[in-house]
Design a protein around this motif. Structure first.
Motif, PDB file in Angstrom:
ATOM      1  N   GLN A  47      13.904   4.993   5.978  1.00  0.00           N
ATOM      2  CA  GLN A  47      14.797   4.078   6.704  1.00  0.00           C
ATOM      3  C   GLN A  47      14.013   3.233   7.700  1.00  0.00           C
ATOM      4  OE1 GLN A  47      18.049   3.186   6.640  1.00  0.00           O
ATOM      5  NE2 GLN A  47      17.651   1.867   8.408  1.00  0.00           N
ATOM      6  N   ARG A  98       0.812  -1.230   0.000  1.00  0.00           N
ATOM      7  CA  ARG A  98       0.000   0.000   0.000  1.00  0.00           C
ATOM      8  C   ARG A  98       0.839   1.270   0.000  1.00  0.00           C
ATOM      9  NH1 ARG A  98      -0.857   2.296   5.317  1.00  0.00           N
ATOM     10  NH2 ARG A  98      -0.134   0.892   6.953  1.00  0.00           N
ATOM     11  N   LEU A 109      24.914   7.461  12.472  1.00  0.00           N
ATOM     12  CA  LEU A 109      24.085   7.505  11.269  1.00  0.00           C
ATOM     13  C   LEU A 109      24.918   7.914  10.045  1.00  0.00           C
ATOM     14  CD1 LEU A 109      20.733   9.023  12.613  1.00  0.00           C
ATOM     15  CD2 LEU A 109      21.392   6.634  12.353  1.00  0.00           C
ATOM     16  N   LEU A 160       6.386  12.779   2.252  1.00  0.00           N
ATOM     17  CA  LEU A 160       6.478  13.117   3.668  1.00  0.00           C
ATOM     18  C   LEU A 160       7.950  13.226   4.057  1.00  0.00           C
ATOM     19  CD1 LEU A 160       4.682  13.222   6.269  1.00  0.00           C
ATOM     20  CD2 LEU A 160       5.075  10.762   6.486  1.00  0.00           C
ATOM     21  N   LEU A 191      24.765   6.161   6.338  1.00  0.00           N
ATOM     22  CA  LEU A 191      24.625   6.926   5.088  1.00  0.00           C
ATOM     23  C   LEU A 191      25.774   6.595   4.141  1.00  0.00           C
ATOM     24  CD1 LEU A 191      23.406  10.385   6.454  1.00  0.00           C
ATOM     25  CD2 LEU A 191      22.091   8.697   5.170  1.00  0.00           C
TER      26      LEU A 191
END
Ligand code: T3D
Length: 263
Positions: free
Chosen positions: A65, A59, A81, A134, A85
């Motif tokens: 992430q 959907r 992080l 978003l 990346l």
């Protein structure tokens, strides 16, 4: 090639990469990121692949992430992080932008976080009406990554990019299309057909032209007008000496579709 998290097929000049973690809204874990990097690298030199279609099962296109994945979950203490990346998204975005063929994206439902950045790195995006973009990063005290701070302002302008990144508000596909952020918004029931017919069109297009168009337009940000004019001159000179240019002009004169070979 491929894995449980990424379905891959090649047929009729079209490579189809389909994200396949629908129960997690195709959130990216390390396995899916690495499979996608390998897939883009694999098709880069292949003459039997003229276009890549990036799509997703379920959907939603992607929730970004996977926040539960080992490398990024802060549950066990602090995380690096920057390292994830370096290992996943930076090579992925480079592989996509450097791919000398068009990437066509079909998106439905949620397109969030790094998933949204990935979509913006595609060359042509068709979204179903259910799709919304978003930027949830600020909600978890991060900033847009995977190229988000680069692609988003270029796609929608600085004021809109700042507002989307700071508020985390949803941008519906129809509005994204109206802003020029994506190519088209179509009813969800037409997404598969619209994607397929454009993929076939791109698979029949002149490969040298596709590569030159992508390279030229993708590099304008780092070029002055004078440099762009020189690039166009040199690329056009090479294209003008290709067999496909001769075929294109011949086909036009003969009122038939051209048959391009990439030579
Ligand atoms: O260095 C680095 O690598 C850091 C990189 C960061 C890049 C990023 O992308 S950061 C942004 C990460 N993404 C998010 O913050 C989005 C989180 N998800 C949501 O806000 C919502 O799930 C959605 C708005 C996307 C969708 O909401 P809804 O109500 O339609 O679905 P849901 O029920 O929330 O999600 C369905 C399932 O997917 C659910 O699992 P469950 O409860 O059925 O077992 C949910 O936990 C899971 N899910 C959704 N997003 C993620 C996820 N699981 C892991 N990671 C996610 N990002």
């Amino acid at each position: 090639m491929g894995s449980d998290t990424l379905q891959i097929s090649v047929d009729g000049g079209i490579a189809r990469f389909t994200l396949n973690r629908p129960d997690r809204l195709n959130a990216f874990n390390a396995e899916m990121s690495q499979a996608l990097i390998a897939a883009f690298r694999d098709v880069a030199p292949r003459e039997d692949v003229r276009v890549v279609v990036l799509a997703a099962n379920g959907r939603g296109f992607s929730a970004g992430q996977d926040l539960a994945d080992g490398g990024v979950s802060p549950a066990g203490g602090t995380v690096d992080l920057g390292r994830t990346l370096e290992e996943h998204y930076i090579p992925l975005i480079h592989a996509m932008v450097a791919l000398p063929k068009p990437i066509l994206c079909a998106a439905q439902g949620v397109v969030a976080g790094a998933g949204a950045s990935l979509v913006l790195a595609c060359d042509i995006v068709i979204a179903g009406e259910s799709a919304f973009f978003l930027q949830p990063f600020a909600k978890i005290s991060l900033l847009p990554d995977a190229g988000g701070t680069y692609f988003l302002p270029r796609a929608v302008g600085t004021p809109m990019a700042l507002a989307l990144a700071m508020t985390g508000e949803r941008l519906p596909a129809a509005r994204a299309a109206a802003l020029g952020m994506i190519w088209k918004c179509v009813p969800d029931t037409e997404l598969a057909n619209a994607t397929e017919s454009l993929a076939v069109q791109l698979a029949c297009a002149a490969p040298l032209s596709m590569r030159a168009v992508k390279t030229a337009i993708r590099s304008t940000e780092s070029r002055t007008l004078a440099e762009a004019l020189v690039y166009e001159r040199d690329a056009q000179r090479a294209l003008g000496q290709s067999a496909d240019y001769a075929e294109g002009v011949r086909a036009f004169g003969e009122k038939r579709p051209p048959v391009f070979t990439g030579k």
